[in-house]
Design a protein around this motif. Sequence first.
Motif, PDB file in Angstrom:
ATOM      1  N   PRO A  75      46.514 -13.691 -41.239  1.00 47.82           N
ATOM      2  CA  PRO A  75      45.418 -13.381 -42.166  1.00 47.82           C
ATOM      3  C   PRO A  75      44.315 -14.428 -42.090  1.00 47.82           C
ATOM      4  N   ALA A  76      43.072 -13.974 -42.129  1.00 45.98           N
ATOM      5  CA  ALA A  76      41.935 -14.882 -41.986  1.00 45.98           C
ATOM      6  C   ALA A  76      41.443 -15.439 -43.314  1.00 45.98           C
ATOM      7  N   ASN A  77      41.332 -14.601 -44.331  1.00 43.69           N
ATOM      8  CA  ASN A  77      40.717 -15.035 -45.593  1.00 43.69           C
ATOM      9  C   ASN A  77      41.587 -14.749 -46.803  1.00 43.69           C
ATOM     10  N   GLY A  78      42.866 -14.849 -46.649  1.00 38.42           N
ATOM     11  CA  GLY A  78      43.763 -14.583 -47.762  1.00 38.42           C
ATOM     12  C   GLY A  78      44.527 -13.286 -47.541  1.00 38.42           C
ATOM     13  N   ILE A  79      45.438 -13.028 -48.467  1.00 39.19           N
ATOM     14  CA  ILE A  79      46.249 -11.812 -48.426  1.00 39.19           C
ATOM     15  C   ILE A  79      46.055 -11.090 -49.745  1.00 39.19           C
ATOM     16  N   SER A  80      45.654  -9.821 -49.656  1.00 38.67           N
ATOM     17  CA  SER A  80      45.377  -9.034 -50.861  1.00 38.67           C
ATOM     18  C   SER A  80      46.413  -7.933 -51.029  1.00 38.67           C
ATOM     19  N   PHE A  81      46.719  -7.657 -52.291  1.00 38.83           N
ATOM     20  CA  PHE A  81      47.624  -6.570 -52.665  1.00 38.83           C
ATOM     21  C   PHE A  81      46.899  -5.626 -53.597  1.00 38.83           C
ATOM     22  N   ASN A  82      47.227  -4.333 -53.489  1.00 39.63           N
ATOM     23  CA  ASN A  82      46.647  -3.363 -54.420  1.00 39.63           C
ATOM     24  C   ASN A  82      47.584  -3.144 -55.598  1.00 39.63           C
ATOM     25  N   SER A  83      47.213  -2.264 -56.496  1.00 47.44           N
ATOM     26  CA  SER A  83      47.971  -2.061 -57.726  1.00 47.44           C
ATOM     27  C   SER A  83      49.350  -1.444 -57.490  1.00 47.44           C
ATOM     28  N   ARG A  84      49.611  -0.936 -56.297  1.00 44.30           N
ATOM     29  CA  ARG A  84      50.943  -0.412 -55.959  1.00 44.30           C
ATOM     30  C   ARG A  84      51.834  -1.475 -55.329  1.00 44.30           C
ATOM     31  N   GLY A  85      51.268  -2.658 -55.068  1.00 47.99           N
ATOM     32  CA  GLY A  85      52.040  -3.745 -54.476  1.00 47.99           C
ATOM     33  C   GLY A  85      52.078  -3.719 -52.966  1.00 47.99           C
ATOM     34  N   THR A  86      51.268  -2.857 -52.356  1.00 41.86           N
ATOM     35  CA  THR A  86      51.194  -2.845 -50.894  1.00 41.86           C
ATOM     36  C   THR A  86      50.006  -3.692 -50.455  1.00 41.86           C
ATOM     37  N   VAL A  87      50.025  -4.105 -49.198  1.00 41.50           N
ATOM     38  CA  VAL A  87      48.957  -4.953 -48.682  1.00 41.50           C
ATOM     39  C   VAL A  87      47.660  -4.155 -48.641  1.00 41.50           C
ATOM     40  N   ASP A  88      46.590  -4.769 -49.112  1.00 40.55           N
ATOM     41  CA  ASP A  88      45.269  -4.160 -49.061  1.00 40.55           C
ATOM     42  C   ASP A  88      44.519  -4.785 -47.886  1.00 40.55           C
ATOM     43  N   TYR A  89      44.233  -3.981 -46.856  1.00 35.95           N
ATOM     44  CA  TYR A  89      43.574  -4.475 -45.654  1.00 35.95           C
ATOM     45  C   TYR A  89      42.060  -4.341 -45.729  1.00 35.95           C
ATOM     46  N   GLY A  90      41.532  -3.832 -46.823  1.00 36.34           N
ATOM     47  CA  GLY A  90      40.098  -3.639 -46.946  1.00 36.34           C
ATOM     48  C   GLY A  90      39.662  -2.366 -46.242  1.00 36.34           C
ATOM     49  N   VAL A  91      38.410  -2.050 -46.361  1.00 35.30           N
ATOM     50  CA  VAL A  91      37.862  -0.838 -45.755  1.00 35.30           C
ATOM     51  C   VAL A  91      37.942  -0.939 -44.235  1.00 35.30           C
ATOM     52  N   GLY A  92      38.590   0.025 -43.622  1.00 29.74           N
ATOM     53  CA  GLY A  92      38.693   0.062 -42.168  1.00 29.74           C
ATOM     54  C   GLY A  92      39.693  -0.908 -41.570  1.00 29.74           C
ATOM     55  N   GLY A  93      40.412  -1.648 -42.410  1.00 29.49           N
ATOM     56  CA  GLY A  93      41.398  -2.599 -41.893  1.00 29.49           C
ATOM     57  C   GLY A  93      42.633  -1.882 -41.388  1.00 29.49           C
ATOM     58  N   ALA A  94      43.093  -2.261 -40.217  1.00 31.84           N
ATOM     59  CA  ALA A  94      44.266  -1.629 -39.623  1.00 31.84           C
ATOM     60  C   ALA A  94      45.542  -2.299 -40.119  1.00 31.84           C
ATOM     61  N   PRO A  95      46.539  -1.514 -40.507  1.00 35.17           N
ATOM     62  CA  PRO A  95      47.808  -2.098 -40.946  1.00 35.17           C
ATOM     63  C   PRO A  95      48.464  -2.927 -39.842  1.00 35.17           C
ATOM     64  N   ALA A  96      49.048  -4.024 -40.246  1.00 29.50           N
ATOM     65  CA  ALA A  96      49.772  -4.911 -39.342  1.00 29.50           C
ATOM     66  C   ALA A  96      50.701  -5.764 -40.189  1.00 29.50           C
ATOM     67  N   VAL A  97      51.672  -6.368 -39.553  1.00 30.92           N
ATOM     68  CA  VAL A  97      52.503  -7.351 -40.230  1.00 30.92           C
ATOM     69  C   VAL A  97      51.704  -8.647 -40.257  1.00 30.92           C
ATOM     70  N   LEU A  98      51.473  -9.170 -41.443  1.00 31.56           N
ATOM     71  CA  LEU A  98      50.739 -10.431 -41.587  1.00 31.56           C
ATOM     72  C   LEU A  98      51.744 -11.578 -41.535  1.00 31.56           C
ATOM     73  N   VAL A  99      51.443 -12.601 -40.755  1.00 32.89           N
ATOM     74  CA  VAL A  99      52.361 -13.730 -40.612  1.00 32.89           C
ATOM     75  C   VAL A  99      51.597 -15.034 -40.752  1.00 32.89           C
ATOM     76  N   VAL A 100      52.131 -15.938 -41.572  1.00 38.95           N
ATOM     77  CA  VAL A 100      51.594 -17.299 -41.662  1.00 38.95           C
ATOM     78  C   VAL A 100      52.685 -18.258 -41.198  1.00 38.95           C
ATOM     79  N   PHE A 101      52.266 -19.331 -40.558  1.00 36.01           N
ATOM     80  CA  PHE A 101      53.193 -20.287 -39.969  1.00 36.01           C
ATOM     81  C   PHE A 101      53.068 -21.631 -40.679  1.00 36.01           C
ATOM     82  N   VAL A 102      54.214 -22.242 -40.969  1.00 35.08           N
ATOM     83  CA  VAL A 102      54.266 -23.511 -41.684  1.00 35.08           C
ATOM     84  C   VAL A 102      55.088 -24.490 -40.851  1.00 35.08           C
ATOM     85  N   ALA A 103      54.618 -25.737 -40.806  1.00 37.80           N
ATOM     86  CA  ALA A 103      55.328 -26.759 -40.031  1.00 37.80           C
ATOM     87  C   ALA A 103      54.985 -28.139 -40.572  1.00 37.80           C
TER      88      ALA A 103
END
Length: 135
Positions: A75-103
Amino acid sequence: QRTRYDAIRRNIITTSRAAQVGGGGQWQVWVDYNNNGVLDAATEPYILLPSDMGFVAQDQVPSVASMNYNIVRVPANGISFNSRGTVDYGVGGAPAVLVVFVAVPNDPSYGYRAIALTPAGKTKIWQASAGGRWR
């Protein structure tokens, strides 16, 4: 998880963001209720990662191929969720698994962690050693 819960509870799109703070580069993660991209500490819940830990880029960790997801995106600018609890990709955003890495960037012997978020809003935690596979 907190951001997802708040999106459902408040019945609005809610975003989680992360940024480095202060001169030491410590990371903070917060729920951005007003979507202004800035932590409002009086009204928005947040956490601080330990000072030696941080988010790292995908090219600094082992290949995500061993996670067996079709489409992975950081994710580039945060991770958004809609009122159903699913990921909100914004207008025209393609669904994908979002992954952040920590080390611990200064000591790769600690290995790596990844937090994967499916389009349905479910999370999975992964770990890998330097040069290893995700498990």
